[in-house]
Design a protein around this motif. Sequence first.
Motif, mmCIF file in Angstrom:
data_model
loop_
_atom_site.group_PDB
_atom_site.id
_atom_site.type_symbol
_atom_site.label_atom_id
_atom_site.label_comp_id
_atom_site.label_asym_id
_atom_site.label_seq_id
_atom_site.Cartn_x
_atom_site.Cartn_y
_atom_site.Cartn_z
ATOM 1 N N THR A 77 1.209 -1.395 0.076
ATOM 2 C CA THR A 77 0.228 0.051 0.275
ATOM 3 C C THR A 77 1.042 1.351 0.167
ATOM 4 O OG1 THR A 77 -1.950 -0.866 1.025
ATOM 5 C CG2 THR A 77 -1.837 1.455 1.150
ATOM 6 N N LYS A 94 -4.910 3.588 -3.487
ATOM 7 C CA LYS A 94 -5.424 3.081 -2.155
ATOM 8 C C LYS A 94 -4.699 1.353 -2.189
ATOM 9 C CE LYS A 94 -8.891 6.240 -1.652
ATOM 10 N NZ LYS A 94 -9.966 6.642 -2.471
ATOM 11 N N SER A 95 -5.033 0.891 -1.156
ATOM 12 C CA SER A 95 -4.791 -0.184 -0.215
ATOM 13 C C SER A 95 -5.151 -1.327 -0.690
ATOM 14 C CB SER A 95 -5.028 -0.223 0.752
ATOM 15 O OG SER A 95 -5.339 -1.605 1.412
ATOM 16 N N GLY A 98 -8.241 -3.146 0.443
ATOM 17 C CA GLY A 98 -9.199 -2.121 1.068
ATOM 18 C C GLY A 98 -10.330 -1.139 -0.078
ATOM 19 N N TYR A 140 -11.230 3.669 8.768
ATOM 20 C CA TYR A 140 -10.813 2.977 7.695
ATOM 21 C C TYR A 140 -11.426 3.881 6.413
ATOM 22 C CZ TYR A 140 -8.568 -0.564 11.019
ATOM 23 O OH TYR A 140 -7.722 -0.469 11.841
ATOM 24 N N LYS A 141 -12.504 4.580 6.629
ATOM 25 C CA LYS A 141 -13.324 4.923 5.727
ATOM 26 C C LYS A 141 -13.890 6.486 6.523
ATOM 27 C CE LYS A 141 -16.052 3.926 1.502
ATOM 28 N NZ LYS A 141 -15.392 4.054 1.185
ATOM 29 N N ASN A 269 -14.529 -3.344 12.950
ATOM 30 C CA ASN A 269 -13.136 -3.258 12.002
ATOM 31 C C ASN A 269 -11.575 -3.050 12.677
ATOM 32 O OD1 ASN A 269 -11.876 -2.679 9.738
ATOM 33 N ND2 ASN A 269 -12.583 -1.401 8.717
ATOM 34 N N TYR A 270 -11.870 -1.818 13.569
ATOM 35 C CA TYR A 270 -10.261 -1.620 14.270
ATOM 36 C C TYR A 270 -9.842 -2.066 15.332
ATOM 37 C CZ TYR A 270 -7.145 1.550 17.351
ATOM 38 O OH TYR A 270 -5.920 1.483 18.103
ATOM 39 N N ASP A 273 -8.750 -4.900 13.877
ATOM 40 C CA ASP A 273 -7.324 -5.270 13.617
ATOM 41 C C ASP A 273 -6.161 -5.041 13.959
ATOM 42 O OD1 ASP A 273 -4.945 -3.856 12.094
ATOM 43 O OD2 ASP A 273 -5.908 -1.974 11.360
#
Length: 403
Positions: A77, A94-95, A98, A140-141, A269-270, A273
């Motif tokens: 990325t 972008k990743s 993702g 993430y968004k 999400n976080y 991770d």
Amino acid sequence: MEKIKMTTPLVEMDGDEMTRVLWQMIKDELILPFVDLKTEYYDLGLLNRNKTQDKVTFDSAYATKKYGVAVKCATITPNRQRMEEYPELTEMWKSPNGTIRAILDGTVFRAPIIINNIKPVVKNWKKPITIARHAYGDVYKSVDLKTEEAGECIMTFKGVSGKETTISVQKVDGPAVFQGAHNKEDSIRSFAKACFSYAIDTKQDLWFSTKDTISKVYDGEFKKVFEEEFENYKDEFEKLGITYFYTLIDDAVARVIRSEGGYIWACKNYDGDVMSDMVSTAFGSLAMMTSVLVAPDGTTEYEAAHGTVTRHYYRYLKGEETSTNPMATIFAWTGAFRKRGELDNLPDLVDYANKLEKACIDTLEDGIMTKDLTGLVEDKSSVRAVNSREFMLEIRQRLEKML
Ligand code: NAP
Ligand code: MG
């Protein structure tokens, strides 16, 4: 030996740096001699993403939707440093993960690969802990704002009906930072569905945790949607003798540490991770972690949980020997073969995937391992550190005997 036949192609997403080198080695030593490999190939290497203006990433995700199963190599990325390293880049792309996750709207399930000569740091962990990470939205968004003076940040939602809803985020008396994050009800619902069906598929309990005591509306919505969706899976859970339970993330962390393992822990999400890094480290290493993205329609993409192992790659380019662990990348391939075999009713392909995994575990349990693992084994006299190619040749020997 006659090569094992495939009927539907796998979507093959090639990647970058050391993992790209391993990718080819895995194909040459462990796949092509045994399988009449059918793939639809997409080169997600950084330079090809740049050349195609990232179209290749989108195409590979659409192909995954079409065929149902993909296997992905780790990819770079780009960040500022990479822009200097690759001056030909026209954009900070972008990743790819993702992009693919957004298109498939899937949930990522990560589980450690357990071997008997490496004991988890947490002594009571006996079975894998699978982390289910929601792969859409939140930080993430999100959008960030940095301001330099006193004032007020206000958040407004403009409905298509024309109705507006406004809320004050905060009044500040000096420079400040703000963040606007969102999630979508249908994505949360897909996440819940993926978790409940994966729990049923793998016959494991499902835990779900958020911080709904603090984030009453946002995290409260996650909790509510899970409760609603569970109604549709309740009977199946009861039949299998598995349970669903919701708890605060703080409580979940404490319970996880005291547990034996053997369940799925669904995380936002976080949290997913961060917690997956913690769980994989405690079980051994990121290189011993499998990762699969499951979409609500059952589409799956298998990958390694680690990155492109840049430090090893630069040593490899200088001609130095590298001992990079290919386990997670091999298990991405075996996961994809097993799934393809199940979908296409090809028992030989499923059998090959199972045997290749067994050959990998046997090699490690015989004490032959890459350098990242040797330090984790208690009885040092029983291990031999090898480079990546030697490791794969040892796996190949054991696989040949089994097939
Ligand atoms: P990384 O590639 O995971 O490597 C970090 C360190 O972890 C390595 O330097 C190595 O430690 C160890 N390590 C990771 N995988 C290993 C393996 N298979 N065998 C042995 N050791 C391993 O993370 P990074 O260096 O932060 O990121 C490198 C690039 O990968 C970045 O450009 C990033 O964007 C990308 N990335 C991609 C993905 C993905 O596509 N899924 C995920 C994460 C990062 P030692 O050097 O101490 O041996
Ligand atoms: Mg992480």
